[in-house]
Design a protein around this motif. Structure first.
Motif, PDB file in Angstrom:
ATOM      1  N   LYS A 154      25.927  -9.581  33.688  1.00  0.00           N
ATOM      2  CA  LYS A 154      27.114  -9.888  34.502  1.00  0.00           C
ATOM      3  C   LYS A 154      27.610 -11.318  34.290  1.00  0.00           C
ATOM      4  CE  LYS A 154      26.635  -6.494  38.057  1.00  0.00           C
ATOM      5  NZ  LYS A 154      26.536  -6.159  39.445  1.00  0.00           N
ATOM      6  N   THR A 222      35.415 -12.342  43.166  1.00  0.00           N
ATOM      7  CA  THR A 222      36.092 -13.554  42.683  1.00  0.00           C
ATOM      8  C   THR A 222      37.394 -13.184  41.974  1.00  0.00           C
ATOM      9  OG1 THR A 222      33.932 -14.576  42.337  1.00  0.00           O
ATOM     10  CG2 THR A 222      35.787 -15.648  41.280  1.00  0.00           C
ATOM     11  N   GLY A 315      38.116 -21.610  40.338  1.00  0.00           N
ATOM     12  CA  GLY A 315      36.675 -21.574  40.050  1.00  0.00           C
ATOM     13  C   GLY A 315      35.808 -21.751  41.277  1.00  0.00           C
TER      14      GLY A 315
HETATM   15  N1  ACO Z   1      28.525  -5.033  30.051  1.00  0.00           N
HETATM   16  C1  ACO Z   1      28.614  -3.764  30.490  1.00  0.00           C
HETATM   17  N2  ACO Z   1      28.768  -3.451  31.793  1.00  0.00           N
HETATM   18  C2  ACO Z   1      28.835  -4.461  32.664  1.00  0.00           C
HETATM   19  C3  ACO Z   1      28.757  -5.817  32.266  1.00  0.00           C
HETATM   20  C4  ACO Z   1      28.571  -6.078  30.905  1.00  0.00           C
HETATM   21  N3  ACO Z   1      28.495  -7.338  30.416  1.00  0.00           N
HETATM   22  N4  ACO Z   1      28.870  -6.607  33.367  1.00  0.00           N
HETATM   23  C5  ACO Z   1      29.023  -5.774  34.412  1.00  0.00           C
HETATM   24  N5  ACO Z   1      28.996  -4.499  34.006  1.00  0.00           N
HETATM   25  C6  ACO Z   1      29.111  -3.277  34.799  1.00  0.00           C
HETATM   26  C7  ACO Z   1      28.713  -3.514  36.244  1.00  0.00           C
HETATM   27  O1  ACO Z   1      27.322  -3.405  36.411  1.00  0.00           O
HETATM   28  C8  ACO Z   1      29.468  -2.406  36.938  1.00  0.00           C
HETATM   29  O2  ACO Z   1      28.740  -1.208  36.766  1.00  0.00           O
HETATM   30  P1  ACO Z   1      28.597  -0.156  37.993  1.00  0.00           P
HETATM   31  O3  ACO Z   1      29.995   0.280  38.286  1.00  0.00           O
HETATM   32  O4  ACO Z   1      27.726   0.913  37.427  1.00  0.00           O
HETATM   33  O5  ACO Z   1      27.976  -0.931  39.113  1.00  0.00           O
HETATM   34  C9  ACO Z   1      30.755  -2.262  36.106  1.00  0.00           C
HETATM   35  O6  ACO Z   1      30.468  -2.883  34.851  1.00  0.00           O
HETATM   36  C10 ACO Z   1      31.965  -2.938  36.735  1.00  0.00           C
HETATM   37  O7  ACO Z   1      31.571  -4.250  37.163  1.00  0.00           O
HETATM   38  P2  ACO Z   1      32.588  -5.248  37.855  1.00  0.00           P
HETATM   39  O8  ACO Z   1      31.874  -6.512  38.187  1.00  0.00           O
HETATM   40  O9  ACO Z   1      33.306  -4.506  38.948  1.00  0.00           O
HETATM   41  O10 ACO Z   1      33.610  -5.476  36.622  1.00  0.00           O
HETATM   42  P3  ACO Z   1      34.982  -6.233  36.604  1.00  0.00           P
HETATM   43  O11 ACO Z   1      35.999  -5.362  36.011  1.00  0.00           O
HETATM   44  O12 ACO Z   1      35.297  -6.892  37.922  1.00  0.00           O
HETATM   45  O13 ACO Z   1      34.698  -7.392  35.520  1.00  0.00           O
HETATM   46  C11 ACO Z   1      34.227  -9.766  35.487  1.00  0.00           C
HETATM   47  C12 ACO Z   1      33.691  -8.344  35.761  1.00  0.00           C
HETATM   48  C13 ACO Z   1      34.585  -9.845  34.030  1.00  0.00           C
HETATM   49  C14 ACO Z   1      33.146 -10.762  35.842  1.00  0.00           C
HETATM   50  C15 ACO Z   1      35.500 -10.001  36.357  1.00  0.00           C
HETATM   51  O14 ACO Z   1      35.250  -9.565  37.667  1.00  0.00           O
HETATM   52  C16 ACO Z   1      35.946 -11.445  36.372  1.00  0.00           C
HETATM   53  O15 ACO Z   1      36.441 -11.959  35.395  1.00  0.00           O
HETATM   54  N6  ACO Z   1      35.839 -12.100  37.561  1.00  0.00           N
HETATM   55  C17 ACO Z   1      36.428 -13.440  37.774  1.00  0.00           C
HETATM   56  C18 ACO Z   1      35.664 -14.526  37.108  1.00  0.00           C
HETATM   57  C19 ACO Z   1      36.285 -15.861  37.436  1.00  0.00           C
HETATM   58  O16 ACO Z   1      37.495 -16.036  37.415  1.00  0.00           O
HETATM   59  N7  ACO Z   1      35.461 -16.833  37.787  1.00  0.00           N
HETATM   60  C20 ACO Z   1      35.982 -18.126  38.163  1.00  0.00           C
HETATM   61  C21 ACO Z   1      35.638 -19.157  37.209  1.00  0.00           C
HETATM   62  S1  ACO Z   1      33.905 -19.286  36.888  1.00  0.00           S
HETATM   63  C22 ACO Z   1      33.353 -20.845  37.559  1.00  0.00           C
HETATM   64  O17 ACO Z   1      33.997 -21.484  38.321  1.00  0.00           O
HETATM   65  C23 ACO Z   1      32.029 -21.305  37.136  1.00  0.00           C
END
Ligand code: ACO
Length: 327
Positions: A154, A222, A315
């Motif tokens: 993740k 987030t 962030g």
């Molecule tokens: N590969 C395959 N599957 C994965 C992966 C991976 N790397 N990571 C998560 N999954 C799975 C999860 O386990 C979940 O499976 P489940 O449905 O069986 O439980 C499924 O994929 C969907 O997971 P979500 O977390 O809902 O996926 P999402 O579409 O939301 O994408 C992501 C995840 C890319 C992290 C997205 O939510 C994102 O970009 N969030 C914002 C990040 C951000 O802007 N952060 C701020 C800056 S960071 C900082 O300040 C340090």
């Protein structure tokens, strides 16, 4: 003419080692297809053994100073935006100040996670507008790879290492930084955090065993807050400067997720040619992402004198921030 701060030089540095999505398929249960579709990231850079934040800062800063035609000894203040500095104390800015030979400069670090560079720009802009300093070196630098649990799909697929730097100078005229806007909602601090290593949970065998020194993120929650918040932020930033979306030459967003970037661009009706995107090559480099993208845009000649460029980021904190610049 009002006193303004102007970016007179940019520079960036990316470590040489590349980890692509196929490499990650061998480490965790993920796929190139999932990472590309959900984030837009294809590869990221990571430091070699022994390479640290101040190493990345040094290279990016030298390039920015060269572009600005300024010597390190003339810099009055060094600010490093980072959440992955060389050590908790002293600041990476002080280490950089010494290594650079910026012997007359004050130095401190600033942490606003991925919004850190724009927070730093706001601080630097106000020091210059207030007349305290007439030139400042601002760097965004991260060695995120050292704070990742490489068995957690993740997070480990999202982040990368790198640094970007700008030299700001006081000027009188129409071009320069027009406004900066910084915000936080600390109620959501646990959406993105490194729980261990600070005074709440100082390092022990237990904190190491529990993986508390790694970046934890509630990605999906987030994501939802980021899209909503950034759509409002970019509209408010234009309004504050009485600028129409069609007047923008470039949008330089924080590089966390291509879906967040395209949603923000869509809100402004901006064609993607006007939006800087490099997360396919570098992943999310936190506070380094905007100065790296800015440096690339400048070196590619995509910004002309007097054109409007907006920077925006979101962030950990949670924090978010924007800046409007007349180039
Ligand atoms: N590969 C395959 N599957 C994965 C992966 C991976 N790397 N990571 C998560 N999954 C799975 C999860 O386990 C979940 O499976 P489940 O449905 O069986 O439980 C499924 O994929 C969907 O997971 P979500 O977390 O809902 O996926 P999402 O579409 O939301 O994408 C992501 C995840 C890319 C992290 C997205 O939510 C994102 O970009 N969030 C914002 C990040 C951000 O802007 N952060 C701020 C800056 S960071 C900082 O300040 C340090």
């Amino acid at each position: 003419m009002p006193l303004r701060s102007k970016i007179i030089g940019t520079g960036s540095y990316l470590p040489e080692k590349i980890i692509d999505n196929v490499d990650l398929e061998r480490k965790v249960d993920t796929s190139d297809e999932w990472i590309t579709e959900r984030t837009g990231i294809k590869q990221r850079r990571v430091v070699r053994d022994g390479e640290t934040s101040s190493d990345l800062c040094l290279e990016a800063s030298k390039r920015a100073l060269l572009a600005a035609g300024m010597e390190a000894k003339d810099v009055e203040l060094v600010i490093v935006a980072t959440m992955s500095g060389d050590m908790p104390m002293p600041s990476t800015a002080s280490i950089l100040q010494n290594r650079l030979g910026a012997t007359h400069a004050g130095a401190f670090d600033l942490n606003a996670a991925c919004s850190g560079f724009i927070y730093g720009l706001s601080v630097a802009d106000n020091f210059i507008k207030g007349g305290t300093f007439s030139n400042i070196l601002l760097v965004g630098a991260e060695v995120n790879s050292r704070f990742l649990d490489w068995s957690d799909r993740k997070t480990c697929v999202l982040f990368g290492d790198g640094a970007g730097a700008v030299v700001l100078k006081s000027t009188r005229g129409r071009s320069g930084i027009l406004s900066t806007h910084i915000y936080s909602d600390g109620r959501l601090w646990d959406y993105i955090c490194v729980p261990g290593g600070g005074a709440s949970h100082p390092p022990t065998m237990e904190t190491v065993k529990k993986g508390m020194h790694f970046i934890k993120m509630r990605g999906h929650e987030t994501f939802k807050v980021a899209v909503k918040t950034l759509e409002k932020l970019v509209v408010d930033t234009l309004k504050a400067n009485k600028i129409k979306p069609s007047d923008l030459a470039m949008l330089i967003p924080h590089q966390a997720n291509l879906r967040i970037i395209t949603a923000t661009a869509r809100r402004l009706n901006l064609p993607m040619e006007k939006v800087a995107v490099n997360l396919d090559k570098y992943g999310n480099t936190s506070s380094a992402s905007i100065p790296i993208a800015l440096d690339e845009v400048v070196r590619e000649g995509r910004l002309k004198k007097n054109e409007y460029v907006m920077l925006e980021a979101f962030g950990g904190g949670l924090t978010w921030a924007s800046a409007m610049i007349r180039w």
